[in-house]
Write an enzyme that holds these catalytic residues in place. Structure first.
Site, PDB file in Angstrom:
ATOM      1  N   SER A 265       0.821  -1.201   0.000  1.00 40.17           N
ATOM      2  CA  SER A 265       0.000   0.000   0.000  1.00 40.17           C
ATOM      3  C   SER A 265       0.860   1.258   0.000  1.00 40.17           C
ATOM      4  CB  SER A 265      -0.921   0.003   1.210  1.00 40.17           C
ATOM      5  OG  SER A 265      -1.928   0.984   1.080  1.00 40.17           O
TER       6      SER A 265
ATOM      7  N   PRO B 144       4.160   1.173  -7.780  1.00 34.88           N
ATOM      8  CA  PRO B 144       3.363   2.121  -7.010  1.00 34.88           C
ATOM      9  C   PRO B 144       2.410   1.430  -6.044  1.00 34.88           C
ATOM     10  CG  PRO B 144       3.288   2.615  -9.366  1.00 34.88           C
ATOM     11  CD  PRO B 144       3.895   1.262  -9.217  1.00 34.88           C
TER      12      PRO B 144
ATOM     13  N   HIS C  21      -0.224   3.307  -4.671  1.00 36.55           N
ATOM     14  CA  HIS C  21      -1.526   3.964  -4.781  1.00 36.55           C
ATOM     15  C   HIS C  21      -2.444   3.182  -5.703  1.00 36.55           C
ATOM     16  CE1 HIS C  21      -4.543   7.090  -5.344  1.00 36.55           C
ATOM     17  NE2 HIS C  21      -3.965   7.769  -4.370  1.00 36.55           N
TER      18      HIS C  21
ATOM     19  N   ASN D  10       7.333  -3.883   7.703  1.00 31.83           N
ATOM     20  CA  ASN D  10       8.278  -2.770   7.728  1.00 31.83           C
ATOM     21  C   ASN D  10       7.942  -1.773   8.849  1.00 31.83           C
ATOM     22  OD1 ASN D  10      10.464  -1.253   6.817  1.00 31.83           O
ATOM     23  ND2 ASN D  10       9.245  -0.153   5.288  1.00 31.83           N
TER      24      ASN D  10
ATOM     25  N   MET E  55       9.261  -1.507  11.763  1.00 27.11           N
ATOM     26  CA  MET E  55       9.187  -2.106  13.093  1.00 27.11           C
ATOM     27  C   MET E  55       9.751  -1.160  14.154  1.00 27.11           C
ATOM     28  SD  MET E  55       7.693  -5.053  13.035  1.00 27.11           S
ATOM     29  CE  MET E  55       8.151  -5.667  14.650  1.00 27.11           C
TER      30      MET E  55
ATOM     31  N   LEU F 170     -26.764  11.563 -36.827  1.00 27.53           N
ATOM     32  CA  LEU F 170     -27.752  11.696 -35.766  1.00 27.53           C
ATOM     33  C   LEU F 170     -29.123  11.213 -36.208  1.00 27.53           C
ATOM     34  CD1 LEU F 170     -26.815  15.289 -34.521  1.00 27.53           C
ATOM     35  CD2 LEU F 170     -26.373  13.143 -33.300  1.00 27.53           C
TER      36      LEU F 170
ATOM     37  N   GLY G  82     -32.697  11.660 -37.262  1.00 23.54           N
ATOM     38  CA  GLY G  82     -33.314  12.798 -37.935  1.00 23.54           C
ATOM     39  C   GLY G  82     -32.406  13.505 -38.907  1.00 23.54           C
ATOM     40  N   SER G  83     -31.187  12.974 -39.103  1.00 17.71           N
ATOM     41  CA  SER G  83     -30.256  13.642 -40.016  1.00 17.71           C
ATOM     42  C   SER G  83     -30.620  13.426 -41.480  1.00 17.71           C
ATOM     43  CB  SER G  83     -28.824  13.141 -39.775  1.00 17.71           C
ATOM     44  OG  SER G  83     -28.737  11.746 -40.018  1.00 17.71           O
TER      45      SER G  83
ATOM     46  N   SER H  68     -25.110   4.479 -35.406  1.00 19.15           N
ATOM     47  CA  SER H  68     -23.758   3.949 -35.120  1.00 19.15           C
ATOM     48  C   SER H  68     -22.868   5.040 -34.540  1.00 19.15           C
ATOM     49  CB  SER H  68     -23.120   3.329 -36.366  1.00 19.15           C
ATOM     50  OG  SER H  68     -23.182   4.182 -37.486  1.00 19.15           O
TER      51      SER H  68
END
Length: 632
Positions: A35, A115, A117, A168, A170, A472, A474-475, A545
């Site tokens: 972590s 890492p 995170h 770790n 300690m 679109l 209605g195009s 599409s």
């Protein structure tokens, strides 16, 4: 003068002896993970410092940086040796994967500082993919955390069987044996649940150096090994890959001149010798090895891990992505698999969307089905899932557009591990491990047909094509597409019109309008259009599409030049003004969800074959332009 020469010769011989000894040391690749702020970078810095792998100028700079950053008591901040990015130093965290090399008298090491995170879990997967050992660090003050569990699970999933549990800091818990024992017991319970049968636990302090290179007087209750001696002596089964059947993926066809043709790559497993019978997969062609070529000269035999160029006795087809294997024991090929997937993108997995799948040098198009389940990293429960989000781990079925050469990840990292790449952004979005091929992939085969697609087209005296209208709602797509088909029909062309609304009354009546359903809608239409093109037809389609990736997916299904993308370019305001079906009104009122242009995006084509500006021309003019382009 002779004394000087003798000294130089002695120094040279000492250097040669050192290099010879160094060259034959075994190599251990390992990662540090866990972590945030568990002390991974500090530990690696300590290892570099204690192994005398820091030059004097580096040490001076490190001491100066430590004073500037302001560590405890002005002591050396070992993490600064590894955290090279400015953002890492500012935040005190690791972001990128940092690889460092160091050596002791017994062994060479390459360590990846990964890492902690959660946001950078994908970087941890990168580091773990080539590691032989994982050091799981735990802050003694915090115990086992979610990211500890996630990294442990990923390390095990990625095939790492040597695990060191390093408790770790300690020094910050007064070297308490009780704290150490409680953490080890907690971790052991989790490890057993994910299949980690054994691990080595040790109490350490990367900052103070306890139990790093030698036993610490601060932990007299601990009788186990210190970290460096353990790393020096841990057994790595280097012969395991050599004991497996011979495999080498071709990375490059080496053809410097007409007199030489070889196939270059790194041997993934097994060994190969001159005269050995080999098989090229997937073609199945066989030959024998005539030469094994390296930069240092020809070899009689090569083993796993070596990079070589292989020459055949016979002239047979072999290309980049093919696998050269033992003739009597080749790997499998398939196009459908079950796989474990780690999702690495901020954008969720979209089931049914086509991604690029890269497995070694093999690159194919692949779709991922809705996951069978995702994994709760804390409880290890299998959860129902419709997708995978950032850092999620799940199991799903994958289908590729053509068979690939593979082995299960458990048997071969190189032939079982893959990445998924977004086709539009070219970003890596996931990493995965193939578990097995699906039985149906082995039972379904292409049937050879005597009447070819060319024969179908010649009978109709035309060239097949797919006119893909996109735009679109209605195009004017359906209006113009209908006019185009009428004009072609009057010219005795063989056509078929696939309209979005009509298809949803039958073939796709089970699909809704979620992003995943829209992708599946286009995939099915693409497959139908491909079959119709194979039959020699001119296929006219009219679908919103909205996503570039799916339009590209359909384009990739077709023969080169057969897919003609036609963007019906109508402004949203104009399409909404027309609103013939009343859909925009419903979408604006909230009655219709996931409507393109309102609450679902439309991705404008970047390089369509034709762009129709409906504000500048009539539907008739548009249809004439399209027909002229098709028949040109």
């Amino acid at each position: 003068m002779s004394s000087s020469y003798q000294t130089e010769e002695l120094i040279a011989s000492d250097i040669d002896a050192y290099l010879e000894q160094h060259q034959h040391k075994s190599l251990l690749r390992f990662i540090t993970c866990g972590s945030v702020d568990d002390g991974k970078s500090t530990l690696i810095g300590r290892l570099l410092y204690d192994s005398k792998m820091i030059f004097e100028d580096q040490l001076a700079a490190l001491e100066a940086d430590s004073k500037r950053v302001g560590t405890q008591g002005q002591e050396i901040d070992f993490a600064l040796l590894v955290d090279g990015l400015a953002a890492e130093r500012e935040q005190g965290i690791t972001i990128d994967v940092a690889y460092r090399f160091f050596s002791t008298e017994k062994r060479k090491f390459i360590v990846a500082d990964t890492p902690g995170h959660e946001q950078y879990t994908r970087n941890m997967v990168t580091g773990a993919s080539t590691a032989d050992l994982a050091i799981i660090l735990i802050d003694a003050r915090k115990g086992v955390l979610t990211q500890t569990r996630r990294h442990s699970y990923l390390a095990h999933l990625l095939g790492i069987r040597n695990i060191v549990l390093a408790v770790n800091k300690m020094d910050l818990v007064d070297y308490s044996q009780q704290v150490f024992d409680d953490i080890v017991a907690d971790y052991r319970e989790f490890a057993n649940s994910i299949g980690i049968a054994d691990f080595t636990a040790m109490p350490i302090s990367g900052f103070k150096g306890d139990n790093i290179t030698a036993p610490s007087p601060n932990t007299p209750w601990y009788s186990g090994p210190s970290l460096v001696p353990h790393l020096e002596n841990v057994e790595i089964n280097v012969d395991a890959d050599q004991a497996k059947p011979f495999r080498m993926a071709v990375q490059w066809v080496n053809r410097p001149n007409l007199d030489f043709r070889g196939f270059s790559g790194q041997i993934a497993s097994g060994e190969v010798a001159k005269g050995d019978a080999v098989r090229v997969v997937p073609s199945g062609k066989t030959s024998r090895i005539s030469r094994i070529v390296t930069m240092d000269g020809d070899l009689d035999k090569a083993v796993a891990g070596q990079s070589v160029t292989l020459c055949f006795e016979d002239e047979i087809d072999c290309s980049r992505g093919d696998v050269i294997a033992a003739a009597h024991n080749p790997p499998q090929t398939a196009d459908q698999f079950e796989a474990s997937i780690v999702w690495m993108s901020d954008d969720d997995l979209i089931p049914g969307r086509a991604y690029l799948l890269k497995l070694g040098p093999q690159l194919v198009s692949a779709t991922v089905k809705e996951p069978k389940y995702s994994i709760n990293i804390n409880t290890m429960d299998h959860l129902a899932a419709k997708t995978l989000d950032l850092n999620a781990i799940g199991v799903a079925e994958i289908t590729t557009d053509k068979p690939i050469v593979f082995e299960s990840y458990a048997a071969s990292r190189s032939l079982g591990g893959f990445i998924l790449i977004d086709k539009v952004t070219n970003a890596t979005v996931g990493a995965g491990m193939l578990n097995f091929s699906l039985r149906r992939a082995q039972n379904v085969h292409w049937q050879a047909l005597d009447v070819s697609r060319e024969a179908h087209a010649n009978l109709k005296n035309q060239k097949p094509a797919v006119l893909w209208f996109t735009g679109l709602s209605g195009s004017g797509k359906s209006t113009i597409a209908n006019l185009v088909e009428k004009k072609l029909h009057r010219m005795n062309r063989h056509t078929f019109l696939l309209d979005g609304d009509n298809i949803r009354h039958g073939l796709n009546k089970d699909l809704g309008f979620t992003e995943a359903d829209r992708i599946e809608n286009i995939r099915r239409v693409g497959e139908v259009a491909k079959l119709m093109a194979d039959a020699g037809l001119i296929v006219v389609t009219a679908f919103i599409s909205p996503f570039r990736a799916e339009r590209k997916m359909v384009r990739d299904m077709m023969q080169s030049g057969e897919f003609i993308e036609i963007f019906i370019d109508t402004p949203l305001a104009e399409a909404e003004r027309r609103d013939v079906k009343g859909l925009y009104k419903k979408a604006r009122s909230g009655q219709l969800k996931n409507f393109t242009g309102i609450d679902s995006p439309y991705e404008v084509p970047e390089n369509p074959e034709l762009r129709i500006d409906t504000m500048a021309m009539t539907p008739e003019q548009a249809a004439d332009m399209i027909v002229d382009r098709l028949l040109a």
